[in-house]
Enzyme design. Structure first.
Site, mmCIF file in Angstrom:
data_model
loop_
_atom_site.group_PDB
_atom_site.id
_atom_site.type_symbol
_atom_site.label_atom_id
_atom_site.label_comp_id
_atom_site.label_asym_id
_atom_site.label_seq_id
_atom_site.Cartn_x
_atom_site.Cartn_y
_atom_site.Cartn_z
ATOM 1 N N CYS A 1 -30.665 12.547 35.927
ATOM 2 C CA CYS A 1 -31.301 11.272 35.613
ATOM 3 C C CYS A 1 -31.219 10.999 34.116
ATOM 4 C CB CYS A 1 -32.755 11.292 36.073
ATOM 5 S SG CYS A 1 -33.755 12.499 35.159
ATOM 6 N N CYS B 1 0.806 -1.228 0.000
ATOM 7 C CA CYS B 1 0.000 0.000 0.000
ATOM 8 C C CYS B 1 0.837 1.276 0.000
ATOM 9 C CB CYS B 1 -0.941 0.011 1.195
ATOM 10 S SG CYS B 1 -0.106 0.137 2.807
#
Length: 501
Positions: free
Chosen positions: A276, A229
């Protein structure tokens, strides 16, 4: 890259045929670029009893793969081989009708032209040299130097580059030289066994390997790279893994994935700071932080009225978070080892200076190769360790080869790999520490102890890196029924290409 439209290599050093080609493979003979090219040409010429022009046309068509030409010849026959490459070969009895007359009409410009100012190609089509020349000039300037076809209607036969060169040189000598360069460069750019060195600025050399394109090489200019590559060396990470890794790093989305959610209404990114599991977007839409589903506003600390997290969505969210945490862990280790690699490359240079000082100080010749060998082993092992983390991330994740392993198999293989990886990691730090010590200032006894530690650890690191690759080949990949192309382990690092005088 379109070589016909670039002068990128114009200032590079070339051999007598225009390309500085090196061979990288300790098990194969060493050739220069021109002899490698001629060797391939001669093989095809001998196999099929062809001229050099026809042999080169076949090689260009098949990307300089002699084995591919042999395969097509055996499986499909000579006629099909020639037809696919647009090659026309005449027997010795062929003669042009022009030989029987002194004047002929060019069917392009319709002028009466002496036969000595006309050219016939292998296909039998004959036109005046002026028309041929204009045709060649246009094709070369359009970047079609490697495959200039006859200009007759629906004729795809490739023109003889010798005849092209003669005609173009009379009209534009500089373009004729470029034409020669483009033909020569096709040997590198169309050949899977040859690659340009990716050095910047370009050193002018190309590397040729034998038998295995998945390897790591070192050019004579000192640049080391993956032959497949052209990236920097990255084994044991495969080229595909490296591509995915670089893309993931470029995107930089994992911190966002872990710490934010998309609003189910406007799809804007929302970050939660405590509280919460009911959050509200700036657009006003409330939703559940756990699963991302839209909800109403009524809720308690532990539940949201009328809302139950869907099991599948919760599992998907959990997998996404787990994968992101795995990525951040492997990325952190990768970056840490890459930083260490940079420091140790600098250390390697400092050690060379230290050796020079010790040699100048010594009254007799002393072998300090154990220092250079230790520094080289440290750099080789550190690079392998760094790229073992991208390999681990993809190999044992939920996407890469997901269908090839069960969850239990993946866990077992991951544990085996991490055992080997941790062995390399623990001992490499010791080697790095000992090499960084001022051993040149130690008394003789401590100096010898330091020397033995470095020699012992260098040998151990070599074995541990080999064990890591053996684990990948035999314990992880062997029974998967798939191929992951990884450059093999080389104890001495990248295969060094030899510069030809």
């Amino acid at each position: 890259m379109d070589s016909d439209s670039s002068d990128y290599y114009d200032d590079a050093p070339y051999d007598d045929d225009g390309i500085g080609v090196e061979v990288s493979d300790a098990d194969s003979p060493t050739h220069d670029g021109s002899s490698c090219k001629r060797e391939d040409l001669q093989k095809v010429m001998d196999l099929l009893s062809l001229t050099e022009h026809h042999a080169r046309t076949l090689l260009i068509h098949h990307r300089w793969d002699v084995d591919k030409i042999s395969e097509v010849f055996v499986n499909k026959g000579k006629d099909r081989l020639y037809e696919e490459a647009c090659v026309t070969v005449h027997d010795n009895g062929y003669s042009s009708s022009l030989q029987r007359s002194s004047i002929s009409t060019c069917e392009v410009c319709m002028d009466e032209v002496p036969v000595n100012k006309m050219t016939t190609m292998d296909c039998g089509h004959c036109f005046c040299n002026n028309c041929w020349t204009e045709h060649f000039l246009v094709k070369i300037r359009e970047g079609q130097s490697r495959h200039i076809s006859c200009m007759a209607h629906k004729c795809n036969v490739v023109c003889d580059e010798g005849k092209i060169r003669i005609n173009v040189a009379k009209k534009d000598p500089d373009l004729a030289k470029k034409f020669d360069r483009y033909i020569l460069e096709s040997y590198v750019e169309d050949n899977k066994w040859v690659k340009w060195c990716p050095s910047v600025p370009h050193c002018g050399y190309a590397i040729r390997v034998e038998n295995d394109e998945y390897c790591e090489v070192e050019c004579a200019c000192g640049v080391q790279f993956c032959f497949s590559c052209s990236s920097e060396r990255h084994s044991p990470c495969s080229c595909k893994m490296l591509e995915l890794w670089n893309q993931k790093n470029k995107d930089g989305m994992d911190w966002i994935n872990i710490n934010t959610k998309k609003c189910p209404k406007c799809h804007k990114t929302v970050e939660k700071h405590g509280g919460c599991n009911l959050v509200s977007c700036i657009c006003g839409q409330p939703f559940c932080w756990l699963c991302g589903g839209a909800t109403g506003l009524a809720h308690t600390w532990t539940s949201i009225h009328g809302h139950t997290c869907e099991e599948e969505r919760m599992a998907k969210a959990a997998r996404s978070k787990s994968d992101s945490l795995r990525y951040m862990h492997n990325l952190g280790r990768f970056k840490a080892h890459k930083d260490s690699l940079k420091a140790e490359i600098t250390l390697k240079k400092k050690l060379q200076s230290k050796i020079s000082i010790m040699e100048a100080r010594d009254k007799q010749t002393v072998d300090y190769s154990w220092v250079t060998n230790g520094a080289e082993r440290l750099v080789i092992s550190r690079r392998i360790l760094a790229y073992s983390y991208p390999f681990a991330y993809f190999m044992f994740g939920h996407v890469f080869l997901r269908e090839k392993m069960t969850k239990d198999e993946r866990i077992i293989k991951q544990n085996l790999f991490e055992q080997q990886q941790q062995q390399v990691e623990s001992h490499i730090e010791k080697l790095s520490l000992f090499l960084a010590e001022p051993f040149d200032e130690y008394p003789e006894k401590e100096f010898k102890e330091s020397k033995m530690k470095i020699i012992t650890l260098s040998g151990l690191m070599d074995r541990l890196c080999k064990n890591l690759y053996d684990c990948i080949d035999n314990a992880i990949l062997l029974d998967l029924g798939t191929t992951i192309n990884i450059a093999p382990y080389r104890s001495k690092g990248a295969d060094k290409a030899v510069e030809i005088d």
